[in-house]
Design a protein around this motif. Structure first.
Motif, PDB file in Angstrom:
ATOM      1  N   LEU B 450       4.939  -1.231  -6.466  1.00 52.71           N
ATOM      2  CA  LEU B 450       4.702  -1.608  -5.066  1.00 52.71           C
ATOM      3  C   LEU B 450       5.247  -0.490  -4.185  1.00 52.71           C
ATOM      4  N   VAL B 451       4.408  -0.028  -3.280  1.00 52.53           N
ATOM      5  CA  VAL B 451       4.827   0.991  -2.313  1.00 52.53           C
ATOM      6  C   VAL B 451       4.758   0.380  -0.933  1.00 52.53           C
ATOM      7  N   ASP B 472      -1.046   8.854  -7.825  1.00 61.75           N
ATOM      8  CA  ASP B 472      -0.863  10.169  -8.435  1.00 61.75           C
ATOM      9  C   ASP B 472       0.608  10.552  -8.499  1.00 61.75           C
ATOM     10  N   ALA B 473       1.343  10.221  -7.442  1.00 64.57           N
ATOM     11  CA  ALA B 473       2.764  10.573  -7.434  1.00 64.57           C
ATOM     12  C   ALA B 473       3.516   9.792  -8.516  1.00 64.57           C
ATOM     13  N   LEU B 474       3.058   8.593  -8.801  1.00 63.51           N
ATOM     14  CA  LEU B 474       3.685   7.794  -9.858  1.00 63.51           C
ATOM     15  C   LEU B 474       3.142   8.162 -11.229  1.00 63.51           C
ATOM     16  N   GLY B 475       2.005   8.835 -11.228  1.00 63.79           N
ATOM     17  CA  GLY B 475       1.384   9.196 -12.487  1.00 63.79           C
ATOM     18  C   GLY B 475       0.761   8.019 -13.202  1.00 63.79           C
ATOM     19  N   VAL B 476       0.252   7.070 -12.456  1.00 62.14           N
ATOM     20  CA  VAL B 476      -0.370   5.883 -13.056  1.00 62.14           C
ATOM     21  C   VAL B 476      -1.735   5.664 -12.417  1.00 62.14           C
ATOM     22  N   PRO B 477      -2.582   4.883 -13.051  1.00 65.62           N
ATOM     23  CA  PRO B 477      -3.870   4.563 -12.417  1.00 65.62           C
ATOM     24  C   PRO B 477      -3.633   3.746 -11.137  1.00 65.62           C
ATOM     25  N   PRO B 478      -4.438   3.944 -10.118  1.00 62.69           N
ATOM     26  CA  PRO B 478      -4.225   3.232  -8.847  1.00 62.69           C
ATOM     27  C   PRO B 478      -4.218   1.719  -9.006  1.00 62.69           C
ATOM     28  N   GLU B 479      -4.927   1.210  -9.993  1.00 65.07           N
ATOM     29  CA  GLU B 479      -5.009  -0.245 -10.164  1.00 65.07           C
ATOM     30  C   GLU B 479      -3.634  -0.860 -10.435  1.00 65.07           C
ATOM     31  N   ARG B 480      -2.685  -0.048 -10.852  1.00 68.41           N
ATOM     32  CA  ARG B 480      -1.354  -0.603 -11.134  1.00 68.41           C
ATOM     33  C   ARG B 480      -0.441  -0.562  -9.916  1.00 68.41           C
ATOM     34  N   VAL B 481      -0.989  -0.072  -8.807  1.00 63.63           N
ATOM     35  CA  VAL B 481      -0.154   0.114  -7.611  1.00 63.63           C
ATOM     36  C   VAL B 481      -0.613  -0.844  -6.511  1.00 63.63           C
ATOM     37  N   ASP B 482       0.355  -1.490  -5.887  1.00 70.93           N
ATOM     38  CA  ASP B 482       0.084  -2.244  -4.659  1.00 70.93           C
ATOM     39  C   ASP B 482       0.661  -1.460  -3.492  1.00 70.93           C
ATOM     40  N   ALA B 512       9.270   8.917  -2.284  1.00 64.11           N
ATOM     41  CA  ALA B 512       9.763   7.660  -2.859  1.00 64.11           C
ATOM     42  C   ALA B 512       9.272   7.506  -4.299  1.00 64.11           C
ATOM     43  N   CYS B 513       8.006   7.833  -4.516  1.00 65.38           N
ATOM     44  CA  CYS B 513       7.443   7.676  -5.859  1.00 65.38           C
ATOM     45  C   CYS B 513       8.066   8.670  -6.835  1.00 65.38           C
ATOM     46  N   GLN B 514       8.287   9.905  -6.362  1.00 62.84           N
ATOM     47  CA  GLN B 514       8.922  10.897  -7.242  1.00 62.84           C
ATOM     48  C   GLN B 514      10.327  10.453  -7.641  1.00 62.84           C
ATOM     49  N   GLU B 515      11.056   9.965  -6.646  1.00 62.03           N
ATOM     50  CA  GLU B 515      12.422   9.534  -6.947  1.00 62.03           C
ATOM     51  C   GLU B 515      12.424   8.327  -7.875  1.00 62.03           C
ATOM     52  N   LEU B 516      11.438   7.469  -7.699  1.00 66.46           N
ATOM     53  CA  LEU B 516      11.352   6.320  -8.599  1.00 66.46           C
ATOM     54  C   LEU B 516      11.079   6.786 -10.033  1.00 66.46           C
ATOM     55  N   ARG B 517      10.194   7.746 -10.162  1.00 65.84           N
ATOM     56  CA  ARG B 517       9.907   8.275 -11.510  1.00 65.84           C
ATOM     57  C   ARG B 517      11.162   8.883 -12.121  1.00 65.84           C
ATOM     58  N   ASP B 518      11.903   9.632 -11.298  1.00 60.14           N
ATOM     59  CA  ASP B 518      13.152  10.214 -11.794  1.00 60.14           C
ATOM     60  C   ASP B 518      14.088   9.110 -12.264  1.00 60.14           C
ATOM     61  N   ARG B 519      14.202   8.098 -11.419  1.00 62.35           N
ATOM     62  CA  ARG B 519      15.097   6.996 -11.756  1.00 62.35           C
ATOM     63  C   ARG B 519      14.666   6.332 -13.057  1.00 62.35           C
ATOM     64  N   VAL B 534      13.431   2.323  -5.024  1.00 58.43           N
ATOM     65  CA  VAL B 534      14.091   3.451  -4.371  1.00 58.43           C
ATOM     66  C   VAL B 534      13.490   3.638  -2.981  1.00 58.43           C
ATOM     67  N   ALA B 535      14.319   4.133  -2.097  1.00 62.90           N
ATOM     68  CA  ALA B 535      13.873   4.387  -0.724  1.00 62.90           C
ATOM     69  C   ALA B 535      13.948   5.882  -0.465  1.00 62.90           C
ATOM     70  N   ALA B 536      13.024   6.357   0.339  1.00 65.99           N
ATOM     71  CA  ALA B 536      13.044   7.780   0.695  1.00 65.99           C
ATOM     72  C   ALA B 536      12.766   7.937   2.178  1.00 65.99           C
ATOM     73  N   SER B 537      13.379   8.934   2.772  1.00 73.61           N
ATOM     74  CA  SER B 537      13.079   9.287   4.157  1.00 73.61           C
ATOM     75  C   SER B 537      12.837  10.783   4.214  1.00 73.61           C
ATOM     76  N   THR B 538      11.910  11.169   5.065  1.00 74.44           N
ATOM     77  CA  THR B 538      11.582  12.591   5.151  1.00 74.44           C
ATOM     78  C   THR B 538      12.199  13.253   6.374  1.00 74.44           C
ATOM     79  N   ALA B 539      13.107  12.559   7.039  1.00 77.34           N
ATOM     80  CA  ALA B 539      13.632  13.082   8.301  1.00 77.34           C
ATOM     81  C   ALA B 539      14.190  14.496   8.144  1.00 77.34           C
ATOM     82  N   ASP B 540      15.001  14.676   7.110  1.00 74.69           N
ATOM     83  CA  ASP B 540      15.618  15.996   6.930  1.00 74.69           C
ATOM     84  C   ASP B 540      14.581  17.061   6.583  1.00 74.69           C
TER      85      ASP B 540
END
Lengths: 329, 698
Positions: B450-451, B472-482, B512-519, B534-540
């Motif tokens: 879930l994103v 793509d960022a999660l490396g999974v088929p879109p059907e598995r993503v909400d 967020a997806c990259q960090e989730l994959r890392d985790r 996981v949460a991500a912010s791009t402010a910096d």
């Protein structure tokens, strides 16, 4: 919007009686104009008499070769009618040049003729309009009047009649069949709509409560060569900036008969009798067509923003007649 | 990012719901005990309300209350003058919403609105923009923060010395945003909490503004904007409807629905300011430009300043050693202009790209060649390198597809029966920026993801694009993503505007997806039932971007026909080629580009707010009289893009497509009309009455 009552009369007599009983009642046909105006508060009937279920939806060929069109025949159906397409192409073209497919599916023959002007000021209750509110003034006279009249306007009103169908009917010398409380009568189509004069709120010569039941087209073999040219600001779903309905009957090169009517130039569909007189009996040339238009438009009085309509109508007159002349083979 | 979903055509996730009418918009949520509001516009242009008599309105059956400045709940001052509604009796423009009727039915509310009696003390007003208006002034900056004026070298001397000079003034009228869904809100107060279903381009901003106005914590305001029926910039910041609905709901203690009418969209929600633009180009005989100057005049209101950045486009588009741009503004008694698709770039490009065509004609060279000859190597404005600049590729690829080669430069020489035929071209650019955003990504034990991000899909396909990027960022088929968007309870994100939506939001989603994959990579064993988030912010990261000239580019080509007798202009075909970074979803990208070009046709030929100075407002305030381009006006339209990999943008490599389509289109049409007829119309729209009566016509 104002709360209103709704009635669906069983027959024409009941419809006319209902209108007669209530000075604030209005007929409802396709509703494509009235309902908008009710929402805007421009028209505020307290009773709607729905005439769409009355048995007025037939298109009948007449023994004399003419055609009788019921008042509630939808614009789409009339445009598609084989006799109309064959004998009165000007009518089919005018109908199909109007509005959108959705609107034409709803709009009726009589309703189309009785639609109200699209003058900005008429449609906005915050602005002065003698037609909407007699005595309040005409904001369009010195306002945004590019789309408004060049002929026959008055200081009280410079509005134009918006219908395309009406221009074709004016050219065809149609007759309007009317039911009134004390009986029925025929009204020549060119006498149906009024000049604005001192009373632009009176748009037709119909009496209060009158119901148009049909429009009769007289036989006019020449109308098989007829056309309707409409100039507009976009390709579809726009009222005319100017339009011409034309019937041309040539005997060799000589004009045996001609019918011309203009749209978007006056408070009523404008039958161009002066132009017709200048053409009839003479050898047709595009130059003659231009001179005929000049004769008709000699009395034009453009407003601040619509002087272009004079050369425009002239050019479209020439084109319409020339196309008909060239198509006669 | 692994290759996969991005770049493949995909229909909108919510397409079926939208076309079957089950997708819910702001005032379509079923609700018990709901009431209906109707706004009352001021009938005066400038002045004060001296008296309001609500009694006749209250006498209408079903009317519950009439809100006005005398009785409405108080709002905090200083947030935004536009939103300080029903707080004082001052009228700044005709149509300002000065009262609100709340009733049991929408019909009763509308009828009540008609019966609110308002008296005014009026003052003389000024509503017409002129080049010599005594109120002209120099604003401190122009939207959204650009310098007002720029100068480089010595324009006056270089222009004077130029072999070929073009010195022309263009005018554009007021253009009005007309999204299909009007500004609309359903507001409910529950225990001090404000719940809004609202039509906007970014509910994080709505949440913030409403919290400030009502002086409650942000957490007490929730704004749901699941589906939005367009905005074109006018919903980029909270406007009157949402504030009025919240005021009314507080007053009546029941849910309130408010949708502005079509007529009410002509003013209170903003519009594209009219402009008067003088453009001067001085070149040598070969068309190499030495001097460029663009002086733009536009209007704002007495309420708040909005300064359209009309001449900013000219700062970076073409090379010339001597250059100057200026902006001047007048405060008129009009509604405040605001964003409308490519504010600044769109009217500015109409002027500059038309002037380039005039220069090409004056030099006798092909207008594409002229542009290529004046291609800069670095951004002429700031001197920064371009992250990528593929204007020339767009022009040449467009020329090939359009069939531009061997075009006869002479105007007014091609006939097809009654039609004069002409072709025209224009360049386009639009900044590729990004705003800080936040997102979360969650992995569930069943293999689903879930994103969440408070992005807004205003019809662009943003929801679907982010879903593809996330997969793509999660490396999974879109059907598995909400994917969940459109709710201020989600991680905050910027508005869908400035062509920044996908760039900004996908950045946070990817992180967020990259960090989730890392985790997950470091995770062993099964995931907890609630998943791992996981949460991500791009402010910096956004703040740390290196200064570069980042722009999308495009070239629009048009073929028009002009009726030799009537002056009617029709567009035979329209073709655009764009360089906008990576294209996430070709289906919706194409929609954005052809939509932008269609709106440009509309700007060139059809749209115009007609002002009546006596009344101080636009008289053609509905879609029957304010013409927009319809389907029949778009006979053939094509959009293409060149492959562009730009590593200096954002993780998804996108530049944004929402605005580039419109930018040069009006100029391409105007240039084609001139090519067809020999007539250069310099005030839009190009209507038939501006052509008939000129020398080329009978």
């Amino acid at each position: 919007m104002r709360e209103f009552r709704y009635r669906r009369p069983a027959d024409v007599d009941e419809a006319v009686a209902l209108l007669g009983e209530d000075p604030e009642a209005a007929y409802l046909a396709g509703g494509t104009n009235l309902v908008d105006l009710m929402k805007l508060g421009v028209q505020r009937p307290d009773l709607l008499v729905d005439v769409t279920r009355l048995p007025l939806d037939a298109v009948e060929p007449l023994p004399d070769g003419g055609l009788r069109v019921g008042a509630t025949v939808r614009n789409s159906d009339l445009a598609a009618h084989p006799v109309v397409r064959r004998d009165y192409p000007v009518l089919a073209r005018a109908l199909l040049a109007a509005a959108s497919g959705q609107v034409r599916n709803m709009a009726t023959t009589a309703g189309n003729l009785l639609q109200r002007t699209r003058c900005y000021y008429f449609q906005d209750t915050g602005k002065a309009c003698n037609k909407r509110e007699p005595g309040s003034g005409c904001a369009a006279r010195h306002g945004q009047n590019r789309d408004l009249a060049i002929l026959d306007w008055s200081e009280q009103c410079v509005a134009t009649h918006p219908s395309d169908l009406a221009v074709a009917l004016a050219a065809l010398d149609a007759v309007v069949e009317v039911a009134e409380p004390d009986g029925t009568r025929d009204v020549p189509f060119v006498k149906l709509h009024r000049s604005p004069g001192e009373h632009p709120e009176r748009e037709t010569t119909l009496r209060r409560g009158a119901l148009i039941t049909a429009v009769r087209l007289p036989p006019l073999p020449a109308a098989r060569r007829s056309t309707y040219l409409k100039v507009r600001d976009r390709a579809s779903f726009a009222f005319a900036v100017g339009s011409v309905a034309a019937v041309l009957d040539l005997d060799g090169d000589v004009v045996r008969d001609v019918r011309l009517a203009y749209g978007a130039v006056a408070h009523r569909p404008w039958r161009a009798y002066q132009a017709e007189a200048a053409l009839r009996g003479r050898q047709f040339t595009p130059e003659l067509a231009g001179q005929a238009a000049d004769a008709e438009l000699a009395v034009a009085r453009p407003l601040t923003h619509n002087g272009f309509k004079v050369p425009l109508i002239r050019a479209v007159t020439v084109r319409a007649l020339t196309e008909l002349a060239e198509s006669r083979a | 990012m692994s290759a996969g979903a991005v770049g493949r055509a995909h229909p909108r996730l919510e397409g079926r719901e939208k076309v079957t009418g089950t997708a819910r918009y702001a005032v379509e949520y079923p609700l018990d005990d709901v009431t209906y509001a109707w706004a009352v516009p001021a009938a005066a242009v400038r002045g004060r309300i001296t008296r309001i008599d609500p009694d006749p309105a209250l006498a209408v059956p079903g009317v519950l209350t009439v809100l006005h400045h005398g009785n409405a709940p108080r709002l905090a001052a200083g947030v935004e003058a536009e939103l300080h509604l029903l707080q004082d009796p001052v009228v700044h423009y005709r149509g300002q919403l000065v009262a609100l009727v709340v009733a049991e039915s929408i019909e009763a509310a509308r009828e009540g609105a008609r019966h609110v009696l308002i008296e005014y003390d009026t003052e003389p007003h000024s509503t017409v923009l002129t080049a010599d208006h005594p109120g002209l002034y120099r604003p401190e900056k122009v939207n959204p923060g650009y310098p007002t004026d720029t100068t480089e070298g010595n324009f006056d001397a270089a222009f004077e010395a130029a072999e070929v000079r073009v010195d022309v003034t263009y005018r554009t009228p007021a253009y009005h945003n007309n999204p299909m869904e009007p500004h609309a809100t359903t507001a409910q107060w529950r225990d001090g909490q404000l719940l809004l279903h609202d039509s906007n381009q970014g509910s994080t901003a709505v949440q913030a503004a409403l919290a400030e106005l009502f002086e409650i914590p942000r957490e007490s305001v929730r704004v749901i904007s699941e589906h939005v029926g367009g905005g074109f910039g006018s919903k980029g910041y909270p406007k009157a409807a949402v504030v009025l609905a919240a005021l009314a709901a507080r007053q009546v203690g029941r849910p309130v629905r408010l949708a502005l009418t079509r007529q009410q969209l002509f003013g209170p929600i903003g519009y594209r300011t009219p402009t008067i633009q003088r453009v001067r180009l001085g070149s040598d005989a070969d068309g190499r430009i030495a001097a460029i100057c663009h002086d733009a005049i536009s209007q704002t209101s007495t309420l708040t300043e909005f300064a359209e950045q009309t001449a900013v486009y000219t700062r970076s588009m073409y090379a010339a050693p001597h250059r100057r741009t200026t902006h001047r503004l007048v405060r008129l008694d009009v509604p405040t202009p605001f964003w409308m698709r490519a504010p600044g770039e769109c009217p500015g490009a109409y002027a500059l790209e038309s002037a380039m065509d005039e220069l090409a004609a004056a030099c006798g060279i092909d207008p594409i060649e002229l542009r290529i000859r004046n291609e800069p190597t670095v951004d002429p404005d700031q001197g920064h390198p371009f992250s990528s600049r593929n204007l020339v590729a767009c022009l040449t690829e467009g020329a090939r597809r359009f069939g531009w080669a061997d075009r006869d430069l002479r105007p007014g020489t091609r006939r097809d029966g009654r039609w004069l035929i002409g072709t025209g071209v224009a360049g386009s650019s639009y900044p590729a920026r990004a705003r800080a955003s936040a997102a979360t990504a969650t992995a569930f034990p069943d293999g689903g993801y879930l994103v969440r991000i408070n992005a807004t899909d205003i019809g662009t396909g943003a929801r679907t694009a982010l879903w593809l990027v996330a997969a793509d960022a999660l490396g999974v088929p879109p059907e598995r993503v909400d994917i969940r968007i459109g709710d201020s309870d989600l991680p905050p994100a910027g508005v869908a505007g400035g062509s920044m939506g996908t760039a900004s939001w996908s950045w946070a989603v990817v992180r967020a997806c990259q960090e989730l994959r890392d985790r997950l990579g470091h995770h062993s064993g099964t995931l907890p039932p609630e998943g791992t988030t996981v949460a991500a912010s791009t402010a910096d990261e956004v703040r740390a971007q290196q200064p570069m000239a980042r722009y999308a580019y495009g070239a629009q080509f048009a073929e028009v026909r002009v009726d030799v007798d009537t002056g009617e202009v029709r567009v035979n075909r329209m073709l655009g080629v764009f360089a906008a970074g990576r294209v996430v979803n070709p289906t919706t990208a194409r929609s954005q580009l052809i939509g932008g070009m269609t709106m440009g046709i509309s700007m060139a030929l059809h749209e115009e707010g007609l002002l009546d100075e006596r009344y101080g407002d636009w008289v053609n305030h509905d879609l029957a009289t304010y013409h927009i381009t319809g389907c029949a006006d778009v006979e053939q339209i094509e959009a293409y893009w060149v492959d562009e990999e730009d590593p200096d943008l954002n993780p998804a490599g996108v530049k944004g497509l929402g605005e580039i389509g419109i930018v040069g289109t009006a100029a391409a049409i105007a240039n084609a009309v001139r090519h067809a007829t020999g007539v250069r119309v310099r005030d839009l729209p190009i209507r038939l009455d501006k052509l008939i009566g000129t020398s080329s016509f009978t």
